[in-house]
Motif scaffolding. Sequence first.
Motif: not given
Lengths: 154, 154
Positions: A118-119, A122-126, A128, A130-132, A134
């Motif tokens: 599930s995570m 969700m993360l697939d919608q962010y 790189n 945005q991930i950095r 976060l």
Amino acid sequence: MSTSERENLLHIFNEQLRHFSTDTILFHQAVAERLGLNSTDHKCLDIILRNQPITAGMLSDLTGLTTGTVTGVIDRLEKAGYVFREKDPEDRRKVIIRVYTKKAEDEIMSHLESFGQSMKAMLDQYDNEQIRFLFNFFERSRGIIQTETLKLKK
Amino acid sequence: MSTSERENLLHIFNEQLRHFSTDTILFHQAVAERLGLNSTDHKCLDIILRNQPITAGMLSDLTGLTTGTVTGVIDRLEKAGYVFREKDPEDRRKVIIRVYTKKAEDEIMSHLESFGQSMKAMLDQYDNEQIRFLFNFFERSRGIIQTETLKLKK
């Protein structure tokens, strides 16, 4: 934006963080219950897995838990069949803790598989960047949490 | 960015989240120890504070904890002087739980004050748009965590 609007935003964000930490603890408690442990035992098992072989004193330092609490944690983990104590071959006066690694990893991971999927969705919608962003937020937050945990121990 | 770079980024981010949840649990465990409780007791006290008067069954539903675990939590909270049980005046067969609110809030907050100040100083460096982005991330994550906690209960 006025001062009070900023204050309101920070207030609801802080409430969100408080709820998030409650949800996190209850999730880990639910995983731990499945393993016959409590949430602190479960997280200590994770820490022992990553740092073994480890002594009770080292576990106390790494977690900020008192030595009394750590002894109880190791007792429960040993009773549940996840870890065992043995004399340190290099210093027979020291007791070290080791994990039955495969059992621990298999059982923990079996309960985290659905959560991980599930995570991931969700993360697939962010992207790189945005991930950095976060990642950086969590890194800074962890620094604060660790410092404050040590302060509480004093 | 290649697929494997994206995979690496997600891998280190997931590890960060895992460490963050460990740090969160250990922090709350340290606060709880100061209060003579464990981290689950401490978070249940927070939930009872926000939902009182509450029954043991309602606390079980809200937390995803089994009724057996909830009974133990309430016993420890009662022994530590944070809550008391009483008969529901509207239905004498029901037992409701109430908190000694001022004692609980004062004692919890006294241990969270320094943490709150450090978080505030960090959040001051984020603009409103960034705070809203983080708020959204935590909201979505909480949805996943709550769903997965319920799945574990089945």
